[in-house]
Design a protein around this motif. Structure first.
Motif, PDB file in Angstrom:
ATOM      1  N   GLY A  57       1.024  -9.811  32.274  1.00 49.40           N
ATOM      2  CA  GLY A  57       1.570  -8.715  31.508  1.00 49.40           C
ATOM      3  C   GLY A  57       0.742  -8.482  30.273  1.00 49.40           C
ATOM      4  O   GLY A  57      -0.238  -9.172  30.016  1.00 49.40           O
ATOM      5  N   ALA A  58       1.164  -7.491  29.524  1.00 49.05           N
ATOM      6  CA  ALA A  58       0.465  -7.136  28.297  1.00 49.05           C
ATOM      7  C   ALA A  58       0.603  -8.273  27.279  1.00 49.05           C
ATOM      8  O   ALA A  58       1.603  -8.979  27.245  1.00 49.05           O
ATOM      9  CB  ALA A  58       1.037  -5.844  27.737  1.00 49.05           C
ATOM     10  N   LEU A  59      -0.438  -8.428  26.458  1.00 52.41           N
ATOM     11  CA  LEU A  59      -0.511  -9.527  25.498  1.00 52.41           C
ATOM     12  C   LEU A  59      -0.231  -9.054  24.078  1.00 52.41           C
ATOM     13  O   LEU A  59      -0.698  -7.989  23.682  1.00 52.41           O
ATOM     14  CB  LEU A  59      -1.902 -10.173  25.539  1.00 52.41           C
ATOM     15  CG  LEU A  59      -2.377 -10.694  26.890  1.00 52.41           C
ATOM     16  CD1 LEU A  59      -3.810 -11.194  26.772  1.00 52.41           C
ATOM     17  CD2 LEU A  59      -1.459 -11.780  27.399  1.00 52.41           C
ATOM     18  N   MET A  60       0.484  -9.870  23.335  1.00 53.17           N
ATOM     19  CA  MET A  60       0.736  -9.592  21.923  1.00 53.17           C
ATOM     20  C   MET A  60      -0.467 -10.067  21.110  1.00 53.17           C
ATOM     21  O   MET A  60      -1.092 -11.070  21.438  1.00 53.17           O
ATOM     22  CB  MET A  60       1.990 -10.318  21.452  1.00 53.17           C
ATOM     23  CG  MET A  60       3.256  -9.879  22.164  1.00 53.17           C
ATOM     24  SD  MET A  60       3.683  -8.170  21.867  1.00 53.17           S
ATOM     25  CE  MET A  60       4.398  -8.319  20.252  1.00 53.17           C
ATOM     26  N   ALA A  61      -0.760  -9.349  20.037  1.00 52.30           N
ATOM     27  CA  ALA A  61      -1.821  -9.740  19.105  1.00 52.30           C
ATOM     28  C   ALA A  61      -1.178 -10.502  17.950  1.00 52.30           C
ATOM     29  O   ALA A  61       0.031 -10.407  17.718  1.00 52.30           O
ATOM     30  CB  ALA A  61      -2.545  -8.504  18.578  1.00 52.30           C
ATOM     31  N   MET A  62      -1.995 -11.268  17.231  1.00 53.24           N
ATOM     32  CA  MET A  62      -1.499 -12.023  16.092  1.00 53.24           C
ATOM     33  C   MET A  62      -0.941 -11.058  15.045  1.00 53.24           C
ATOM     34  O   MET A  62      -1.584 -10.063  14.703  1.00 53.24           O
ATOM     35  CB  MET A  62      -2.615 -12.868  15.476  1.00 53.24           C
ATOM     36  CG  MET A  62      -2.109 -13.847  14.439  1.00 53.24           C
ATOM     37  SD  MET A  62      -3.393 -14.874  13.683  1.00 53.24           S
ATOM     38  CE  MET A  62      -4.405 -15.321  15.044  1.00 53.24           C
ATOM     39  N   ALA A  63       0.254 -11.350  14.554  1.00 54.87           N
ATOM     40  CA  ALA A  63       0.895 -10.504  13.547  1.00 54.87           C
ATOM     41  C   ALA A  63       0.018 -10.407  12.306  1.00 54.87           C
ATOM     42  O   ALA A  63      -0.630 -11.374  11.908  1.00 54.87           O
ATOM     43  CB  ALA A  63       2.262 -11.062  13.177  1.00 54.87           C
ATOM     44  N   GLY A  64      -0.006  -9.231  11.724  1.00 53.01           N
ATOM     45  CA  GLY A  64      -0.752  -9.018  10.496  1.00 53.01           C
ATOM     46  C   GLY A  64      -2.185  -8.577  10.699  1.00 53.01           C
ATOM     47  O   GLY A  64      -2.836  -8.118   9.769  1.00 53.01           O
ATOM     48  N   VAL A  65      -2.690  -8.680  11.922  1.00 54.71           N
ATOM     49  CA  VAL A  65      -4.050  -8.249  12.222  1.00 54.71           C
ATOM     50  C   VAL A  65      -4.039  -6.726  12.358  1.00 54.71           C
ATOM     51  O   VAL A  65      -3.083  -6.145  12.883  1.00 54.71           O
ATOM     52  CB  VAL A  65      -4.548  -8.909  13.535  1.00 54.71           C
ATOM     53  CG1 VAL A  65      -5.879  -8.357  13.969  1.00 54.71           C
ATOM     54  CG2 VAL A  65      -4.602 -10.406  13.383  1.00 54.71           C
ATOM     55  N   LEU A 100     -10.150  -6.079  18.670  1.00 54.33           N
ATOM     56  CA  LEU A 100      -8.873  -6.696  19.028  1.00 54.33           C
ATOM     57  C   LEU A 100      -8.842  -6.894  20.547  1.00 54.33           C
ATOM     58  O   LEU A 100      -8.578  -5.955  21.308  1.00 54.33           O
ATOM     59  CB  LEU A 100      -7.712  -5.807  18.567  1.00 54.33           C
ATOM     60  CG  LEU A 100      -6.308  -6.380  18.666  1.00 54.33           C
ATOM     61  CD1 LEU A 100      -6.160  -7.647  17.825  1.00 54.33           C
ATOM     62  CD2 LEU A 100      -5.291  -5.343  18.208  1.00 54.33           C
ATOM     63  N   PRO A 101      -9.125  -8.115  21.018  1.00 63.05           N
ATOM     64  CA  PRO A 101      -9.249  -8.327  22.469  1.00 63.05           C
ATOM     65  C   PRO A 101      -7.963  -8.020  23.231  1.00 63.05           C
ATOM     66  O   PRO A 101      -8.022  -7.481  24.347  1.00 63.05           O
ATOM     67  CB  PRO A 101      -9.640  -9.800  22.596  1.00 63.05           C
ATOM     68  CG  PRO A 101      -9.277 -10.438  21.306  1.00 63.05           C
ATOM     69  CD  PRO A 101      -9.335  -9.353  20.270  1.00 63.05           C
ATOM     70  N   GLU A 102      -6.816  -8.333  22.644  1.00 64.14           N
ATOM     71  CA  GLU A 102      -5.542  -8.079  23.331  1.00 64.14           C
ATOM     72  C   GLU A 102      -5.353  -6.583  23.595  1.00 64.14           C
ATOM     73  O   GLU A 102      -4.846  -6.195  24.647  1.00 64.14           O
ATOM     74  CB  GLU A 102      -4.354  -8.621  22.513  1.00 64.14           C
ATOM     75  CG  GLU A 102      -4.334 -10.121  22.364  1.00 64.14           C
ATOM     76  CD  GLU A 102      -5.156 -10.651  21.184  1.00 64.14           C
ATOM     77  OE1 GLU A 102      -5.130 -11.869  20.972  1.00 64.14           O
ATOM     78  OE2 GLU A 102      -5.810  -9.851  20.480  1.00 64.14           O
ATOM     79  N   ALA A 103      -5.757  -5.744  22.639  1.00 67.76           N
ATOM     80  CA  ALA A 103      -5.604  -4.298  22.821  1.00 67.76           C
ATOM     81  C   ALA A 103      -6.517  -3.793  23.941  1.00 67.76           C
ATOM     82  O   ALA A 103      -6.107  -2.942  24.738  1.00 67.76           O
ATOM     83  CB  ALA A 103      -5.886  -3.566  21.518  1.00 67.76           C
ATOM     84  N   HIS A 104      -7.740  -4.313  24.015  1.00 68.68           N
ATOM     85  CA  HIS A 104      -8.632  -3.919  25.108  1.00 68.68           C
ATOM     86  C   HIS A 104      -8.072  -4.380  26.448  1.00 68.68           C
ATOM     87  O   HIS A 104      -8.078  -3.623  27.432  1.00 68.68           O
ATOM     88  CB  HIS A 104     -10.039  -4.493  24.894  1.00 68.68           C
ATOM     89  CG  HIS A 104     -10.822  -3.767  23.866  1.00 68.68           C
ATOM     90  ND1 HIS A 104     -11.448  -2.571  24.102  1.00 68.68           N
ATOM     91  CD2 HIS A 104     -11.077  -4.071  22.570  1.00 68.68           C
ATOM     92  CE1 HIS A 104     -12.060  -2.161  23.012  1.00 68.68           C
ATOM     93  NE2 HIS A 104     -11.849  -3.057  22.062  1.00 68.68           N
TER      94      HIS A 104
END
Length: 149
Positions: A57-65, A100-104
């Protein structure tokens, strides 16, 4: 909760999860296989975590980034099956933070769901380049199917 209820609940959850998985047969029409009748399994008969298929599934990015808030909004829409809306949010996350690798990765998932496999492959490659040691990205089966790993 008795074992039968637990087994039926687990089977229902697994059917829900599996129904959203891609087959890897891009561009081919697939027909669902008939569902087997449910049976109750004892804990000893249940498959181990290592044997259980992993759903990506889709991945969350580190908060605050930078871009994390748009990425999170995209994840919420992705989980609801709103692929086009998720795509917009992931694109905004990348506009805010191109590294941002998670967004890609997430944009690639959404593009894959929308049938845009060429662009999906490009974003999977970018995610892998940005986070080669991230096991959720580098070990992704759908990413590997796209990049030929």
């Amino acid at each position: 909760m008795n074992q039968r209820s637990f087994g039926l609940g687990l089977l229902f959850l697994m059917m829900l999860v599996w129904s959203g998985c891609d087959s890897g047969e891009y561009g081919k029409e697939t027909k669902p296989e008939p569902k087997a009748e449910s049976t109750t399994m004892s804990p000893a008969e249940a498959p181990s975590m290592a044997e259980t298929p992993q759903v990506e599934g889709a991945l969350m990015a580190m908060a605050g980034v930078a871009g994390a808030a748009e990425n999170e909004e995209g994840v919420n829409h992705f989980q609801q099956g709103h692929w086009d809306v998720a795509q917009e949010h992931f694109s905004k996350a990348i506009a805010a933070n191109a590294d941002l690798p998670e967004a890609h990765y997430n944009l690639a998932l959404a593009l894959d769901k929308l049938g845009n496999h060429g662009d999906a492959t490009n974003h999977f490659k970018k995610a892998l380049k940005l986070a080669p040691a991230d096991p959720l990205i580098a070990g992704s089966q759908i990413l590997q199917a796209h990049v030929g790993g």
